[in-house]
Design a protein around this motif. Sequence first.
Motif, PDB file in Angstrom:
ATOM      1  N   SER A  54      44.383  -1.789  62.931  1.00 51.77           N
ATOM      2  CA  SER A  54      43.647  -1.390  61.949  1.00 51.77           C
ATOM      3  C   SER A  54      43.958  -0.072  60.880  1.00 51.77           C
ATOM      4  CB  SER A  54      42.390  -1.160  62.219  1.00 51.77           C
ATOM      5  OG  SER A  54      42.639  -0.128  63.305  1.00 51.77           O
ATOM      6  N   TYR A  56      41.648   1.550  60.416  1.00 48.79           N
ATOM      7  CA  TYR A  56      41.043   2.959  61.017  1.00 48.79           C
ATOM      8  C   TYR A  56      42.020   3.113  61.971  1.00 48.79           C
ATOM      9  CZ  TYR A  56      38.364   5.473  64.390  1.00 48.79           C
ATOM     10  OH  TYR A  56      36.634   5.789  65.641  1.00 48.79           O
ATOM     11  N   GLU A  57      43.029   2.560  62.571  1.00 52.29           N
ATOM     12  CA  GLU A  57      43.747   4.013  63.286  1.00 52.29           C
ATOM     13  C   GLU A  57      44.570   4.355  62.188  1.00 52.29           C
ATOM     14  OE1 GLU A  57      45.363   0.912  66.395  1.00 52.29           O
ATOM     15  OE2 GLU A  57      44.105   0.540  67.699  1.00 52.29           O
ATOM     16  N   TYR A  59      44.460   5.789  59.533  1.00 53.80           N
ATOM     17  CA  TYR A  59      43.592   6.770  58.632  1.00 53.80           C
ATOM     18  C   TYR A  59      43.755   8.020  59.935  1.00 53.80           C
ATOM     19  CZ  TYR A  59      39.535   9.487  57.506  1.00 53.80           C
ATOM     20  OH  TYR A  59      38.549  11.033  56.768  1.00 53.80           O
TER      21      TYR A  59
END
Length: 100
Positions: A54, A56-57, A59
Motif C-alpha cells: 500500500s 501507506y507502507e 510513505y
Amino acid sequence: MRSLLALLLVTLALAALCCCEKDPKRPSGSLSADSIKITKEVANAFVKRRKRSSPYEWYFEFYKSPLEQQHERCENYPPCDYLADQVGFALAYSRFFGRY
C-alpha cells in the motif's frame, strides 16, 4: 591391559586416517572465488524482496514519525541516551531537549 592399549591405538589410528583423508573431488590448496559463486536464480530462490502492498507502507518507509525522530536525537546524544536507560525516554528527552 596390553590388549586394551593395542586396541585403543588401532582405533585412534583408524580415526586419524578417516579424518585426515583428502577429498578427491576438491583440489588441494585454497578455494578460488569462482568456486563459491552462485547463479542469480539460486540466490533469488531464498532472498526475496518484500513488495509494498500500500502507499501507506511506502510513505512510512521514507518518512519517520516525530517521536521516532526524537528517539534518534536522544540516542545520538550520549548523556540523554544514558539517562533514558535509567529513567525512561520521556523524562530524559524533556531534561535535555525541553518539552515534546
